[in-house]
Write an enzyme that holds these catalytic residues in place. Sequence first.
Site, PDB file in Angstrom:
ATOM      1  CE1 TYR A  11      -5.154   2.668  -5.868  1.00  0.00           C
ATOM      2  CE2 TYR A  11      -2.979   2.628  -6.877  1.00  0.00           C
ATOM      3  CZ  TYR A  11      -3.898   2.097  -6.000  1.00  0.00           C
ATOM      4  OH  TYR A  11      -3.563   1.002  -5.241  1.00  0.00           O
TER       5      TYR A  11
ATOM      6  CB  SER B  14       0.096   0.856  -4.554  1.00  0.00           C
ATOM      7  OG  SER B  14       0.520   0.691  -5.890  1.00  0.00           O
TER       8      SER B  14
END
Length: 338
Positions: free
Chosen positions: A152, A139
């Site tokens: 995360y 990401s």
Amino acid sequence: MKRDVVVVTGASAGVGRATARLFASRGAKVALLARGRAGLEGAAQEVRAAGGEPLVLATDVADPEQVEDAARRTEEVFGAVDVWVNNAFTSAFGRFLDLPPEEYRRATSATYLGCVNGTRAALRRMVPRDHGTVVQVGSALAYRGIPLQSAYCGAKHAIQGFTESVRCELLHDHSAVRITMVQLPAVNTPQFGWLRTHMPRHAQPVPPIYQPEVAARAVVRAADRPGRREYWVGGSTVATLLANAVVPGLLDRYLARTGFDSQQTEEPAPRGPGNLTAPADSARDVGTHGSFDDRAHAHSAQLWASRHEQAALTAAGTAAGLVGLGWMLRHKGASWAR
């Protein structure tokens, strides 16, 4: 057409499911790893329909023994693994001090250690054969931490460092095995409907949002051409990473001001454990997409450019990222979450 043997973790929904389906369209044999039984069966049906051969393996990637068993079972049924895609994750959404230690532990175990476990199982088989590719689904948040997603972000940062370390070891050994990473923008997956949240309003990705199929095309591209260290998907990812490299302090202040509201809708948040301790798709298949189809893009101009080798197109992709960077700093901002 070579019938590759592919393992995809987190294959029951979202990016993993779209990736499995795309590999299947090329005739691949695809081992589907996830916890949710209904989601896995739905994914298996789509793999068959696309022309591939599925193998459903209910697996909690946080458990190294389960991952090792899944790898062994895959090779017993399909033969040697050619491609392993580490995509599975879970998380908790909220301020760091509101996240209980057990939620942090679970998010880290599934997202970071799940990737470590998958990489270990893959390399144990690929390195002796001197053949194979590992693709880590990352990401923009692997480089740029944002508010409300510390668990995360921490896991994705860890995967980034872990992957670089393993890559160096493979290069030292002159191994033909390759490991690469795909950094994603905001993606319309079911995660925003089933993650564990401590915020008052429903979680959302910040536009521009992309459909899972866009991410899947990048993952398959990375598997086909793993010589590149990383693939960046979406102009917003390019803009985010450039901004973080050039003006990280300014980005800190920008996110402090905008990152709370921009990641929540006006609707009340669902309550419950989310999918941290148990899968959210065990009894009901939720499919590939999340609830933002009306706002999600099916194509990425930046990804299209990155698939071509001409210098002009590469320069165009960079220019698009710079334009996105300027837009982000002036207006609402780039995407902060997968």
